[in-house]
Design a protein around this motif. Structure first.
Motif, PDB file in Angstrom:
ATOM      1  N   THR A   1       1.016  -1.039   0.219  1.00 43.16           N
ATOM      2  CA  THR A   1       0.142  -0.088  -0.038  1.00 43.16           C
ATOM      3  C   THR A   1       0.915   1.088   0.057  1.00 43.16           C
ATOM      4  OG1 THR A   1      -1.879  -1.144   1.055  1.00 43.16           O
ATOM      5  CG2 THR A   1      -1.966   1.369   1.139  1.00 43.16           C
ATOM      6  N   TRP A   2       2.190   1.300   0.829  1.00 44.06           N
ATOM      7  CA  TRP A   2       2.833   2.323   0.800  1.00 44.06           C
ATOM      8  C   TRP A   2       3.599   2.612  -0.488  1.00 44.06           C
ATOM      9  CZ3 TRP A   2       7.678   4.297  -0.175  1.00 44.06           C
ATOM     10  CH2 TRP A   2       8.020   5.495   0.288  1.00 44.06           C
ATOM     11  N   ALA A   3       4.095   1.647  -1.146  1.00 43.06           N
ATOM     12  CA  ALA A   3       4.498   1.715  -2.470  1.00 43.06           C
ATOM     13  C   ALA A   3       3.417   2.179  -3.485  1.00 43.06           C
ATOM     14  CB  ALA A   3       5.179   0.319  -3.020  1.00 43.06           C
ATOM     15  N   GLY A   4       2.158   1.733  -3.286  1.00 44.08           N
ATOM     16  CA  GLY A   4       1.180   2.239  -4.108  1.00 44.08           C
ATOM     17  C   GLY A   4       0.932   3.605  -4.230  1.00 44.08           C
ATOM     18  N   ASP A   5       1.147   4.102  -2.920  1.00 49.08           N
ATOM     19  CA  ASP A   5       0.724   5.633  -2.753  1.00 49.08           C
ATOM     20  C   ASP A   5       2.181   6.499  -2.988  1.00 49.08           C
ATOM     21  OD1 ASP A   5      -1.451   5.034  -1.498  1.00 49.08           O
ATOM     22  OD2 ASP A   5      -0.697   5.005   0.442  1.00 49.08           O
ATOM     23  N   HIS A   6       3.133   6.079  -3.329  1.00 48.41           N
ATOM     24  CA  HIS A   6       4.470   6.513  -3.915  1.00 48.41           C
ATOM     25  C   HIS A   6       4.876   5.881  -5.066  1.00 48.41           C
ATOM     26  CE1 HIS A   6       4.033   7.268   0.617  1.00 48.41           C
ATOM     27  NE2 HIS A   6       4.408   8.269   0.293  1.00 48.41           N
ATOM     28  N   THR A   7       4.212   5.845  -6.136  1.00 49.58           N
ATOM     29  CA  THR A   7       4.679   5.116  -7.285  1.00 49.58           C
ATOM     30  C   THR A   7       5.791   6.153  -8.006  1.00 49.58           C
ATOM     31  OG1 THR A   7       2.767   6.147  -8.513  1.00 49.58           O
ATOM     32  CG2 THR A   7       2.339   4.009  -7.699  1.00 49.58           C
ATOM     33  N   ASP A   8       5.686   7.117  -7.855  1.00 52.15           N
ATOM     34  CA  ASP A   8       6.894   8.064  -8.247  1.00 52.15           C
ATOM     35  C   ASP A   8       8.274   7.386  -8.217  1.00 52.15           C
ATOM     36  OD1 ASP A   8       5.921   9.074  -5.812  1.00 52.15           O
ATOM     37  OD2 ASP A   8       7.458  10.421  -6.004  1.00 52.15           O
ATOM     38  N   LEU A   9       8.355   6.692  -7.001  1.00 51.51           N
ATOM     39  CA  LEU A   9       9.477   6.300  -6.571  1.00 51.51           C
ATOM     40  C   LEU A   9      10.216   4.978  -7.532  1.00 51.51           C
ATOM     41  CD1 LEU A   9       9.400   6.777  -2.785  1.00 51.51           C
ATOM     42  CD2 LEU A   9      10.602   8.024  -4.317  1.00 51.51           C
ATOM     43  N   PHE A  10       8.907   4.534  -8.109  1.00 51.22           N
ATOM     44  CA  PHE A  10       9.068   3.310  -8.884  1.00 51.22           C
ATOM     45  C   PHE A  10       9.024   3.543 -10.443  1.00 51.22           C
ATOM     46  CE2 PHE A  10       7.915   2.452  -4.752  1.00 51.22           C
ATOM     47  CZ  PHE A  10       8.804   1.192  -4.176  1.00 51.22           C
ATOM     48  N   PRO A  11       9.679   4.169 -10.997  1.00 48.97           N
ATOM     49  CA  PRO A  11       9.197   4.427 -12.616  1.00 48.97           C
ATOM     50  C   PRO A  11       9.224   3.658 -13.426  1.00 48.97           C
ATOM     51  CG  PRO A  11      11.358   5.692 -11.925  1.00 48.97           C
ATOM     52  CD  PRO A  11      10.833   5.015 -10.674  1.00 48.97           C
ATOM     53  N   ASP A  12      10.212   2.575 -13.176  1.00 48.08           N
ATOM     54  CA  ASP A  12      10.437   1.324 -14.046  1.00 48.08           C
ATOM     55  C   ASP A  12       9.538   0.332 -13.733  1.00 48.08           C
ATOM     56  OD1 ASP A  12      12.373   3.122 -15.554  1.00 48.08           O
ATOM     57  OD2 ASP A  12      13.976   2.479 -14.414  1.00 48.08           O
ATOM     58  N   SER A  13       8.727   0.275 -12.693  1.00 45.73           N
ATOM     59  CA  SER A  13       8.248  -0.912 -12.258  1.00 45.73           C
ATOM     60  C   SER A  13       6.569  -0.981 -12.880  1.00 45.73           C
ATOM     61  CB  SER A  13       8.050  -0.911 -10.541  1.00 45.73           C
ATOM     62  OG  SER A  13       7.246  -2.183 -10.306  1.00 45.73           O
ATOM     63  N   ASP A  14       6.208  -2.007 -13.266  1.00 43.80           N
ATOM     64  CA  ASP A  14       4.708  -2.045 -13.687  1.00 43.80           C
ATOM     65  C   ASP A  14       4.083  -2.650 -12.248  1.00 43.80           C
ATOM     66  OD1 ASP A  14       5.226  -1.788 -16.249  1.00 43.80           O
ATOM     67  OD2 ASP A  14       5.763  -3.706 -16.660  1.00 43.80           O
ATOM     68  N   ASN A  15       4.742  -3.178 -11.340  1.00 46.49           N
ATOM     69  CA  ASN A  15       4.008  -3.754 -10.087  1.00 46.49           C
ATOM     70  C   ASN A  15       4.701  -3.196  -8.690  1.00 46.49           C
ATOM     71  OD1 ASN A  15       1.950  -5.551 -11.316  1.00 46.49           O
ATOM     72  ND2 ASN A  15       3.620  -6.277 -12.165  1.00 46.49           N
ATOM     73  N   PRO A  16       4.787  -1.664  -8.415  1.00 46.02           N
ATOM     74  CA  PRO A  16       5.466  -1.235  -7.532  1.00 46.02           C
ATOM     75  C   PRO A  16       5.259  -1.940  -6.224  1.00 46.02           C
ATOM     76  CG  PRO A  16       4.530   0.426  -8.880  1.00 46.02           C
ATOM     77  CD  PRO A  16       3.727  -0.828  -9.325  1.00 46.02           C
ATOM     78  N   GLY A  17       3.899  -2.076  -5.610  1.00 46.98           N
ATOM     79  CA  GLY A  17       3.610  -2.695  -4.459  1.00 46.98           C
ATOM     80  C   GLY A  17       4.111  -4.222  -4.510  1.00 46.98           C
ATOM     81  N   ILE A  18       4.179  -5.155  -5.538  1.00 52.93           N
ATOM     82  CA  ILE A  18       4.791  -6.259  -5.545  1.00 52.93           C
ATOM     83  C   ILE A  18       6.230  -6.038  -5.334  1.00 52.93           C
ATOM     84  CG2 ILE A  18       5.161  -8.443  -6.685  1.00 52.93           C
ATOM     85  CD1 ILE A  18       2.224  -8.447  -7.645  1.00 52.93           C
ATOM     86  N   ASP A  19       6.749  -5.151  -6.064  1.00 46.72           N
ATOM     87  CA  ASP A  19       8.150  -5.127  -6.130  1.00 46.72           C
ATOM     88  C   ASP A  19       8.867  -4.685  -4.614  1.00 46.72           C
ATOM     89  OD1 ASP A  19       8.557  -5.930  -8.617  1.00 46.72           O
ATOM     90  OD2 ASP A  19       8.732  -3.834  -9.489  1.00 46.72           O
ATOM     91  N   ALA A  20       7.966  -3.717  -4.030  1.00 44.67           N
ATOM     92  CA  ALA A  20       8.555  -3.129  -2.767  1.00 44.67           C
ATOM     93  C   ALA A  20       8.386  -4.454  -1.620  1.00 44.67           C
ATOM     94  CB  ALA A  20       7.278  -1.983  -2.293  1.00 44.67           C
ATOM     95  N   THR A  21       7.161  -5.227  -1.630  1.00 49.39           N
ATOM     96  CA  THR A  21       7.074  -6.450  -1.084  1.00 49.39           C
ATOM     97  C   THR A  21       8.100  -7.241  -1.199  1.00 49.39           C
ATOM     98  OG1 THR A  21       4.783  -6.020  -1.041  1.00 49.39           O
ATOM     99  CG2 THR A  21       5.605  -8.263  -0.146  1.00 49.39           C
ATOM    100  N   ILE A  22       8.711  -7.620  -2.433  1.00 48.85           N
ATOM    101  CA  ILE A  22       9.655  -8.398  -2.408  1.00 48.85           C
ATOM    102  C   ILE A  22      10.936  -7.953  -1.924  1.00 48.85           C
ATOM    103  CG2 ILE A  22      11.242  -9.324  -4.394  1.00 48.85           C
ATOM    104  CD1 ILE A  22       8.763  -9.668  -6.012  1.00 48.85           C
ATOM    105  N   SER A  23      11.315  -6.910  -1.970  1.00 49.52           N
ATOM    106  CA  SER A  23      12.591  -6.040  -1.298  1.00 49.52           C
ATOM    107  C   SER A  23      12.342  -6.133   0.207  1.00 49.52           C
ATOM    108  CB  SER A  23      12.500  -4.608  -1.584  1.00 49.52           C
ATOM    109  OG  SER A  23      11.722  -3.770  -1.172  1.00 49.52           O
ATOM    110  N   ALA A  24      11.275  -6.136   0.595  1.00 48.28           N
ATOM    111  CA  ALA A  24      10.961  -6.409   2.046  1.00 48.28           C
ATOM    112  C   ALA A  24      11.475  -7.808   2.317  1.00 48.28           C
ATOM    113  CB  ALA A  24       9.578  -6.123   2.733  1.00 48.28           C
ATOM    114  N   ILE A  25      10.905  -8.865   1.894  1.00 46.30           N
ATOM    115  CA  ILE A  25      10.893 -10.375   2.133  1.00 46.30           C
ATOM    116  C   ILE A  25      12.371 -10.721   1.972  1.00 46.30           C
ATOM    117  CG2 ILE A  25      10.180 -12.480   1.190  1.00 46.30           C
ATOM    118  CD1 ILE A  25       7.348 -11.501   0.716  1.00 46.30           C
TER     119      ILE A  25
END
Length: 474
Positions: free
Chosen positions: A243-267
């Motif tokens: 959810t946090w990544a979804g609210d800050h998509t500008d930080l993930f300009p090259d990502s099609d799935n910012p929420g999933i990519d952020a979750t993966i970086s956490a895991i």
């Protein structure tokens, strides 16, 4: 003397009519067994040669493929997920249906139907119609199934990059999406890593609680730069990263799935495991998948409430070892009324284990159309289609082996302030045990205790959350 009781001899015309009828039947039979052979002996020989060569070539290709598949089943999986090959097969089946039907019509013409007696002519018209529609209909229905399968491959599989095994293992992140309307892909409700031995398929399921807090992100990731001291903000939990990544998509300009990519970086930061691919399951549509394969058999140890937690409990999944339909299996996996998150995580592991061992190739083929529709509605993944054959083969290997589990939950882990070094040591130990490189896990202390439908308790832990044999713990 003439014998008045002897049957009358057939006239020359009658015998000739029967010969013409048998000839017409033979031409139809030849076209059914070897398309083009009728034209080769009694019609346009050029057309006959072309059709017969195509037919013999198809038989040869089919025989070669059959032998190859028998020798290496991965070839079948590879072919079944190659969209270009499926398109060629679809076109070939449609062309074959039209061409074969045309050959039947031409064989009927060659049989000179106008020279036949009326009853023979009617019989030939009926036979020709049955053969045309029967053969062409079968091929067109096959083409329809191929088209459904191709659409399913395109809809389900992603276009991510192919990645190799890490330390001899593939790590696939399984995400269960929140069932809220329009947001299931944004807020993972359950997170499990399937760590799979790249050769044997031996699998360890590593469960991560959604309420884990104060954890680090993978070094160098976007989230690590935003939270250098870990995800330590007020009310920030693992399932809130997306959810946090979804609210800050500008930080993930090259990502099609910012929420999933952020979750993966956490895991990856928590577990120190490199994730190869992810797969997202819509839990609200999960029941469609279970129904599509005819249900799943589970050991229900206690009445599992349907509803609750803000809504009324409308019923229960009753105890017993039984086959549950999609609705019942969904509530078995999701129910929290009268239990806790960690008991629910244990039940979810049991559902995953049951699906792995019960979803056979025969079941998939039998329920293919329904399964394809259900999975395309509720499943998405970053895994490219070219990798599907590898993981199908590994899944078939895993079916004959024990599945191990490790959930990062109390009493082993304090989810509010996890000891990351301890987490990573326990993960490596669980993997080593699965490979026979470490002593087996300790037996569960209280076998007779069942809480929230799972063996164990919050204070002592749940058997299905840490086990070298998940089937025995479920």
């Amino acid at each position: 003397m003439v014998d008045l009781m002897a049957p009358p001899q057939a006239s020359v015309a009658e015998r000739a009519a029967r010969v013409r009828f048998r000839r017409a039947l033979a031409l139809m039979a030849m076209t059914l067994v070897a398309p083009g052979s009728a034209q080769l002996v009694a019609g346009n020989r050029k057309v006959g040669r072309i059709a017969l060569r195509i037919w013999l070539g198809s038989l040869l290709v089919g025989a070669v493929v059959l032998v190859a598949v028998v020798l290496d089943r991965r070839i079948a999986f590879r072919m079944a997920t190659d969209t270009n090959l499926l398109l060629v097969l679809w076109l070939a089946m449609i062309g074959g249906a039209i061409g074969w039907a045309a050959l039947f019509v031409d064989a009927w013409r060659i049989g000179n139907p106008l020279s036949l007696r009326i009853q023979h002519r009617r019989a030939m018209i009926g036979l020709n119609g049955v053969l045309c529609f029967g053969v062409a209909g079968t091929l067109l229905f096959g083409a329809h199934l191929v088209d459904i399968h191709r659409d399913w491959v395109i809809a389900v599989f992603g276009d991510g990059k192919v990645t190799g095994a890490h330390d001899g293992r593939y790590n696939v992140l399984l995400l269960g999406g929140d069932s809220g309307a329009g947001r299931w892909g944004l807020r993972p409700d359950s997170m499990t890593i399937a760590s799979i031995d790249a050769k044997t398929g031996r699998t360890v399921l590593i469960g991560l609680p959604r309420n884990m807090a104060n954890f680090p992100f993978e070094k160098g990731s976007v989230m690590a730069k935003q939270f250098p001291h870990g995800f330590d903000c007020d009310g920030c939990y693992l399932n809130g990263v997306s959810t946090w990544a979804g609210d800050h998509t500008d930080l993930f300009p090259d990502s099609d799935n910012p929420g999933i990519d952020a979750t993966i970086s956490a895991i990856q930061g928590i577990t120190d495991l490199k994730i190869n691919y992810w797969a997202m399951v819509n839990l609200a549509g999960f029941k469609q998948l279970v129904d599509a394969v005819g249900g799943v058999t589970l050991n229900v140890r206690q009445p599992i409430p349907i509803g609750g937690l803000g809504d009324d409990v409308t019923g229960y999944v009753q105890p017993g070892k039984k086959k549950l339909n999609g609705f019942e299996a969904l509530w078995f996996a999701r129910a929290r009324d009268g239990s806790d998150d960690y008991s629910r995580m244990a039940r979810q592991k049991c559902v995953l284990n049951a699906m792995l061992h019960q979803l056979s190739p025969e079941t998939v083929l039998t329920h293919f159309s329904d399964l394809a529709k259900a999975s395309s509605d509720m499943f998405s993944t970053s895994m490219p289609a070219s990798e599907a054959s590898r993981f199908i083969d590994l899944a078939l290997k895993a079916r004959s082996q024990k599945v191990s589990t490790l959930s990062l939950v109390p009493p082993m882990i304090n989810t509010a302030d996890p000891d990351i070094d301890l987490v990573q040591r326990n993960i490596q130990l669980a993997i080593d045990r699965s490979e026979g490189d470490a002593p087996p896990a300790k037996k569960h202390k209280k076998k007779g205790v069942v809480t929230g439908g799972s063996v164990g308790s919050l204070s002592d832990g749940y058997a299905a959350n840490e086990s070298d044999d998940l089937s025995a713990s479920c």
